[in-house]
Scaffold this motif. Structure first.
Motif, short mmCIF file in Angstrom:
data_model
loop_
_atom_site.label_atom_id
_atom_site.label_comp_id
_atom_site.label_asym_id
_atom_site.label_seq_id
_atom_site.Cartn_x
_atom_site.Cartn_y
_atom_site.Cartn_z
N SER A 149 0.84 -1.20 0.00
CA SER A 149 0.00 0.00 0.00
C SER A 149 0.87 1.24 0.00
O SER A 149 2.09 1.18 0.19
CB SER A 149 -0.92 0.00 1.22
OG SER A 149 -0.17 0.08 2.41
N ILE A 150 0.24 2.39 -0.21
CA ILE A 150 0.96 3.67 -0.17
C ILE A 150 0.49 4.46 1.03
O ILE A 150 -0.67 4.36 1.45
CB ILE A 150 0.75 4.48 -1.48
CG1 ILE A 150 -0.73 4.56 -1.85
CG2 ILE A 150 1.56 3.89 -2.61
CD1 ILE A 150 -1.01 5.38 -3.09
N ILE A 151 1.39 5.25 1.59
CA ILE A 151 1.08 5.96 2.83
C ILE A 151 0.21 7.19 2.53
O ILE A 151 0.33 7.80 1.47
CB ILE A 151 2.38 6.36 3.54
CG1 ILE A 151 2.13 6.64 5.02
CG2 ILE A 151 3.06 7.53 2.86
CD1 ILE A 151 3.37 6.60 5.87
N GLY A 152 -0.65 7.50 3.45
CA GLY A 152 -1.43 8.74 3.35
C GLY A 152 -0.71 9.83 4.13
O GLY A 152 0.51 9.79 4.28
N THR A 228 7.16 -0.93 -6.10
CA THR A 228 7.42 -0.83 -7.53
C THR A 228 7.13 0.60 -7.97
O THR A 228 6.72 1.43 -7.17
CB THR A 228 6.51 -1.79 -8.33
OG1 THR A 228 5.16 -1.30 -8.25
CG2 THR A 228 6.57 -3.20 -7.78
N GLU A 229 7.29 0.87 -9.26
CA GLU A 229 6.95 2.21 -9.77
C GLU A 229 5.48 2.52 -9.57
O GLU A 229 5.08 3.68 -9.53
CB GLU A 229 7.33 2.32 -11.25
CG GLU A 229 8.82 2.37 -11.50
CD GLU A 229 9.16 3.07 -12.80
OE1 GLU A 229 8.25 3.26 -13.62
OE2 GLU A 229 10.34 3.42 -12.97
N ASN A 230 4.66 1.48 -9.47
CA ASN A 230 3.21 1.67 -9.28
C ASN A 230 2.82 1.80 -7.81
O ASN A 230 1.67 2.13 -7.52
CB ASN A 230 2.45 0.50 -9.89
CG ASN A 230 2.68 0.36 -11.39
OD1 ASN A 230 2.82 1.36 -12.09
ND2 ASN A 230 2.74 -0.86 -11.87
N SER A 231 3.76 1.53 -6.90
CA SER A 231 3.37 1.50 -5.48
C SER A 231 4.34 2.26 -4.57
O SER A 231 4.30 2.10 -3.36
CB SER A 231 3.27 0.04 -5.00
OG SER A 231 4.54 -0.60 -5.01
N ARG A 232 5.19 3.10 -5.17
CA ARG A 232 6.12 3.91 -4.36
C ARG A 232 5.41 5.08 -3.70
O ARG A 232 5.81 5.56 -2.64
CB ARG A 232 7.24 4.46 -5.24
CG ARG A 232 8.41 3.51 -5.43
CD ARG A 232 9.31 3.93 -6.59
NE ARG A 232 9.65 5.36 -6.56
CZ ARG A 232 10.07 6.03 -7.63
NH1 ARG A 232 10.17 5.42 -8.81
NH2 ARG A 232 10.38 7.30 -7.55
N GLY A 233 4.38 5.59 -4.34
CA GLY A 233 3.67 6.75 -3.81
C GLY A 233 3.08 7.55 -4.95
O GLY A 233 3.03 7.09 -6.09
N LEU A 234 2.59 8.75 -4.65
CA LEU A 234 1.96 9.62 -5.65
C LEU A 234 2.55 11.02 -5.57
O LEU A 234 2.85 11.50 -4.49
CB LEU A 234 0.44 9.73 -5.39
CG LEU A 234 -0.38 8.47 -5.26
CD1 LEU A 234 -1.81 8.84 -4.88
CD2 LEU A 234 -0.35 7.68 -6.55
N ARG A 235 2.72 11.66 -6.73
CA ARG A 235 3.04 13.09 -6.76
C ARG A 235 2.33 13.69 -7.96
O ARG A 235 2.83 13.69 -9.07
CB ARG A 235 4.54 13.34 -6.85
CG ARG A 235 4.85 14.84 -6.65
CD ARG A 235 6.32 15.16 -6.82
NE ARG A 235 6.76 15.01 -8.20
CZ ARG A 235 7.94 15.42 -8.65
NH1 ARG A 235 8.80 16.00 -7.81
NH2 ARG A 235 8.29 15.25 -9.91
#
Length: 284
Positions: A149-152, A228-235
């Motif tokens: 998962s990615i952190i909020g 992975t590139e899909n699960s490192r986070g969002l910007r």
């Protein structure tokens, strides 16, 4: 609630959630088999990371401002189609864009609810029933799922142009915030995740999760696999506005005004326009 509906174990997959929600409805939870808060965070952002599919190109924006949204793929469309179908008879019932619907869980109306682990404090204070937190469900036919998962959370901004003395004060405050004992205390009291590995390790050493294993659930999700590139986070630029617009399109699908594919295609198209505007103003 699960016992009342003769459900033997907590559901692990999305198909199990759907099936159990139908049983819960039949057992008397007529207005809501399951629901959730932060509709895009659960059903687009985390869904994509948890299944190792892109939300956007360029590692979800981490690798460049010229990122393009990509969440109108088969997995996300299928998931929204499932929610639309289940919404028709309240097996799933939409609870809003933010976390305003969380009271539907603590009141006992919605027996299964997807939201932030930071909900723990409210549940502990208000719930008059046994509860736990389980890992996010996944689709078992997606290869490699679940991923991580990615952190909020949020950002802490510090203005430039201060004196050396002022920066010493700021550094002191950041040290205060990240103190291991303080992070452990905040984690235990609220359900918010510790921001350091040291705090997580200390909470574990103290046996904290033996009595309350559900507070370790989000930490185990975050570290489930190497990102992975899909699960490192969002910007993504204008993220708050993007989420509102994505929610608007999801609401159109849930109301039967658009198909799931039409809604997500529109969310991607409109979102990309917003990202291109942001790209023009971004500091490179």
């Amino acid at each position: 609630a699960l016992k009342k509906a003769n459900i033997a174990e907590i559901p692990k997959t999305w198909p199990q959630v759907f099936e159990d929600a139908k049983k819960l409805k039949a057992a008397g939870y007529t207005t809501c088999g399951f629901s959730g808060s932060w509709v895009t965070w659960v059903n687009l952002e985390q869904l994509s990371a948890w299944h190792n599919v892109p939300l956007a190109s360029k590692a979800n924006g981490l690798d460049g401002f010229d990122t393009v949204l990509e969440f109108n793929g088969p997995l996300q469309v299928k998931h929204l189609e499932n929610l639309v179908e289940l919404q028709k008879d309240k097996t799933y019932d939409y609870a809003g864009r933010t976390n305003t619907g969380e009271g539907r869980f603590t009141s006992g109306e919605c027996p299964i609810y997807l939201t932030s682990s930071a909900f723990f404090g409210n549940v502990k204070a208000q719930a008059k029933f046994n509860f736990t937190a389980a890992p996010m469900p996944y689709y078992p036919d997606v290869k490699g799922a679940p991923q991580n998962s990615i952190i909020g959370g949020a950002s802490l901004w510090i203005m430039g142009g201060k004196s050396a003395e002022e920066y010493k004060g700021i550094a002191k405050f950041l040290t205060f915030l990240s103190d291991t004992d303080r992070q452990v205390w905040i984690h235990k009291a609220s359900g918010y995740l510790p921001i350091t590995k040291a705090a997580y390790a200390k909470a574990k050493e103290e046996g904290f999760y033996k009595d309350q294993p559900y507070l370790e659930t989000p930490l185990l999700e975050l570290t489930n696999k190497e990102p992975t590139e899909n699960s490192r986070g969002l910007r993504l630029g204008n993220m708050v506005q993007l989420r509102d617009m994505w929610s608007e399109e999801i609401e159109q699908a849930l109301a039967g005004k658009k198909t799931a594919k039409q809604a997500l295609d529109s969310a991607v198209e409109r979102g990309n326009q917003m990202l291109r505007q942001f790209e023009k103003t971004a500091v490179h």
